[in-house]
Write a protein that holds these residues in place. Structure first.
Motif: not given
Lengths: 285, 572
Positions: A256-285
């Motif tokens: 967790g320390e090496k991956k930079g996860l310690d001190g961050q909110p747990a992954l299970v807490e992540a809000d997954i209902e509002h993920i915007d991948i628009g920025g990533a899709l621009k890489d494919f235009i």
């Protein structure tokens, strides 16, 4: 808290006199000392007698496949670090079927504790040799005696880079509980190999056999568990004298320390209902 | 002027055929053309012979053609190897001096790549950029597009790198414009905006997983599935996803299950061999009722097979993988769009039913690039089926495997609920403790198998259909053959052809299949395998016996010309 706070309602299915009872008591004692609430503990196991232990404790339990407890446990801890994750496994489960996961999860170094019920024999499948059975011991499958050399889990663990390597004895659950407490507090992969008589199938490594040989490392003055070379020597000690206690201890960054996860909110807490991948899709235009 | 062109770039592994191909792909796409591109590569890092093929068109294209109109040979071996494949009136572009060739075959177009690279960029590493310039020049694309693509491809590099590459591209472009003296490869003016996406099937699965809230991705690298992991890893920081390379595929699926049990959406992927190692874990997901998404990107097998080529031979395997009986879904996306949307749906369904959902792809879909309209990001909404954290407090007497009418028990996240959760791979009672009780066994089988399968059969992806009423011949396929079947059916002649294409294989849409195909004559499955596994599945599930199968199992994908030849034979 006291050990009874961790009592489950499930019926115990071990042989009377099994070394597993001592380990069960030690785990409950340790959890009471650690003041962990049952809901914040996850016990993960594979298959074998040891793997039934989580059912006998009031805590979360994932009883998975033979040999595969470690990957389940590591991933559960990575995504939900609020859980105290403890694996209860056996010598066949952890060192045989799951040997590859044993090596690589030491390297992965997720903050989990692994308690290996090492009775040097297969119990659930009725008495075949395990990876730690002493050479020469005769079984139904190895009637002439085991010709494979036993593996040395503590030396292996140190060599693979494990930062907390200990050995306990199931008949001394007070001492074992202390080791479990230390192991759980350790940040990273911690291993406790627990010597445990199998009253049904192991006629050699009995309670009395162990009691004649076992001594506590802490009774010896001058042993430094941070000295890796000394730890190798101690881990290799077997035969007339068998050490129990913390054999090796080193501070090293956890996953967790090496991956930079310690001190961050747990992954299970992540809000997954509002993920915007628009920025990533621009890489494919 | 022409409406369509197929270009093949050939050379040794490591010479950068894919880089040239993808730069050209971007150039054509940004110029407003449609394209379909695929690489044919060997399982080696250097040497051998690989090629990248692009089909550029003014109409949407979904498949490859057999013969290229233009070949760029980057090494001498490519000349002899690929010349026979060239279309009539095709051109083979080569550097005769470098290859020490003196003869002047009809169809050769000599380009001094080496000299142009040295003179423009100062180094022979610019040969590939010169090649992009040459193709752009021959097809008479506006140089501006190539310039823009170079700028974006090297945006992280120094200004000087962009400048040198632009010079090299211009040198190739100008050389082609002044020396290629005819217009037979000049593309007719394009009609699109160029604002479309260019990606392959694995990219689409990765993007779908990111969109669906995958928080833990773990896999052991195996071609042709690995680039899913590459893409998710590339975006892992931006989207807060942990990507963990597993020690083996057994670890991968067990980690995915562990992460999912602990409350995170998780996924793993492999090809057939690695998936074979995951099979016990798949059964674990079924028994413990833990959601997990697994992509199996097929390649020819048995055993190691053709690591970098394509096959659809794992259909039977995927619908039945795992010991024991449990509910599952198997999707088989036919296009890049379906790969994106079905991956998102896979996560929703896995969570809704607490089951493994498999995505069956293959090397052809995985590695083929196509231009697609920007994805509709609202098409698949995230649906959650876990007890929310705020509702988890004060839950008592929680039973992980509570028997319910629907077959699915409320799923809580450990550490969120005040009670504890027992999950078990042994047969278990409602609490999750081990049981040997016969009636409980029946109850649990009903729950995790019958009820789930029944409900899953109510939400099956409908097969795509085309021209069934009118057709003299009906082609039936699944997965990556969608594009080639669709284009085949849209051709005029040799016979009127319609199609049925399945993007879901399990639960199999038996009822719809019967409705669509009962009473039809001349039904042929089109499959990239040797046994005709789809034909058998249709028979088994719907009772319909097709007339035959058009099978290809040489490790290569179907292309339009190959399929047309086969259809002609069947129709004749």
């Amino acid at each position: 808290m006291n050990p009874d706070d961790f009592k489950s309602n499930d019926q115990i299915a071990w042989c009377p006199g099994c070394g597993d009872f001592g380990i069960l008591n030690a785990v409950k004692k340790a959890l009471a000392v650690l003041e962990k609430s049952p809901k914040d503990i996850l016990l993960v196991s594979g298959i074998g007698q040891a793997a039934k232990l989580p059912h006998y404790i009031k805590a979360n339990c994932f009883n998975g496949l033979h040999g595969r407890a470690l990957p389940v446990a590591a991933a559960a801890k990575i995504v939900n670090p609020d859980l105290t994750v403890i694996v209860t496994t056996g010598d066949g489960d952890c060192y045989g079927e799951g040997g590859n996961h044993f090596i690589h999860n030491i390297r992965r170094n997720a903050d989990i504790t692994v308690i290996v019920h090492n009775n040097q024999i297969y119990g659930l499948t009725k008495g075949q040799a395990s990876p730690t059975t002493d050479s020469g011991y005769a079984t139904k499958v190895q009637p002439e005696g085991v010709i494979l050399e036993p593996i040395h889990p503590l030396e292996m663990a140190i060599a693979a880079g494990c930062g907390f390597v200990a050995r306990g004895f199931s008949a001394d659950s007070e001492n074992l509980a202390g080791l479990i407490v230390e192991a759980v507090k350790y940040r990273g992969f911690s291993l406790i190999d627990v010597l445990q008589p199998c009253v049904t199938f192991n006629k050699k490594n009995t309670y009395s056999w162990y009691k004649e040989r076992i001594y506590k490392i802490t009774d010896e003055t001058g042993y430094d568990p941070q000295d890796k070379i000394a730890a190798y020597r101690k881990a290799a000690e077997w035969g007339q004298r068998i050490p129990v206690g913390i054999i090796y201890r080193a501070v090293q960054p956890s996953y967790g320390e090496k991956k930079g996860l310690d001190g961050q909110p747990a992954l299970v807490e992540a809000d997954i209902e509002h993920i915007d991948i628009g920025g990533a899709l621009k890489d494919f235009i | 002027m022409i409406d369509e062109l197929t270009i093949r770039i050939s050379g040794q592994a490591g010479q950068g055929m894919q880089t040239i191909g993808l730069v050209l792909g971007q150039v054509f796409k940004q110029s407003g053309y449609h394209l379909f591109a695929n690489q044919d590569y060997m399982s080696r890092v250097r040497g051998g012979n690989n090629f990248f093929q692009l089909r550029v068109s003014n109409n949407p294209v979904f498949s490859l053609r057999e013969k290229p109109d233009m070949i760029i040979a980057l090494d001498k071996e490519s000349v002899a190897l690929h010349k026979p494949a060239l279309n009539e009136n095709g051109t083979l572009i080569l550097d005769k001096k470098q290859f020490e060739l003196t003869r002047d075959d009809a169809g050769f177009f000599n380009v001094p790549f080496y000299e142009l690279a040295i003179n423009s960029g100062g180094n022979d590493i610019f040969i590939n950029t010169v090649a992009c310039g040459v193709i752009s020049g021959i097809t008479q694309i506006d140089f501006m597009h190539l310039e823009r693509v170079i700028k974006s491809a090297f945006q992280d590099k120094k200004e000087e790198v962009i400048f040198q590459n632009t010079l090299a591209a211009k040198a190739g472009y100008d050389f082609a414009r002044s020396n290629f003296k005819n217009e037979r490869f000049t593309l007719s003016p394009s009609v699109n905006s160029g604002n479309r996406l260019l990606l392959n099937g694995n990219d689409a699965i990765a993007l779908g997983a990111l969109k669906a809230g995958c928080k833990f991705y773990t896999a052991y690298p195996m071609s042709p599935s690995t680039t899913i992991m590459d893409t998710i890893a590339h975006y892992s920081k931006a989207f807060n996803v942990v990507v963990e390379q597993a020690e083996d595929e057994i670890a991968a699926i067990n980690m995915a299950i562990g992460a999912s049990f602990a409350g995170a959406r998780s996924m793993t992927a492999s090809s057939g061999g690695g998936f074979a190692l995951m099979v016990e874990g798949l059964s674990l997901a079924g028994m413990t009722e833990t959601p997990v998404v697994v992509a199996c990107v097929g390649r020819p097998a048995p055993a190691t097979g053709f690591p970098t080529r394509t096959e659809q031979a794992d259909l039977d395997f995927l619908i039945s993988a795992g010991h024991g009986e449990f509910a599952r879904v198997v999707y088989a996306p036919g296009t890049i769009e379906e790969a994106f949307y079905l991956t998102q749906k896979a996560f929703n369904l896995a969570e809704k039913y607490q089951i493994p959902v498999l995505i069956m792809s293959d090397q052809h879909l995985a590695d083929s690039y196509r231009d697609v309209a920007p994805f509709d990001l609202d098409k698949v909404k995230i649906q959650r089926f876990i007890l929310p954290k705020e509702d988890s407090k004060n839950v008592n007497n929680y039973k992980r495997y509570q028997l319910t009418k629907f077959g699915v028990s409320p799923r809580a996240v450990p550490s969120w609920i005040d009670d504890v959760i027992y999950a078990d791979s042994d047969e278990h009672n409602e609490e999750g403790h081990i049981t040997e009780d016969a009636q409980m066994r029946i109850n649990m089988v009903e729950k995790r198998f019958f009820k789930k399968m029944f409900n899953l059969s109510q939400e099956i992806e409908s097969p795509s259909i085309y021209n069934l009423a009118d057709a003299d011949l009906i082609l039936v396929g699944f997965g990556s053959t969608y594009g080639v079947i669709k284009e085949m059916c849209e051709l005029s002649g040799p016979v009127k052809t319609g199609f049925v294409h399945f993007s879901q294989l399990w639960p199999f849409p038996a009822l719809q299949t019967t409705q669509l195909l009962a009473g039809k004559k001349n039904i042929f499955t089109v499959e990239n395998n040797a046994a005709g596994q789809l034909a058998r599945l249709i028979w088994r599930e719907s009772g319909i016996k097709v007339n035959g199968s058009i099978l290809r199992f040489d490790g290569r994908p179907f292309n339009l010309d190959y399929l047309r030849g086969q259809v002609k034979e069947k129709a004749g």
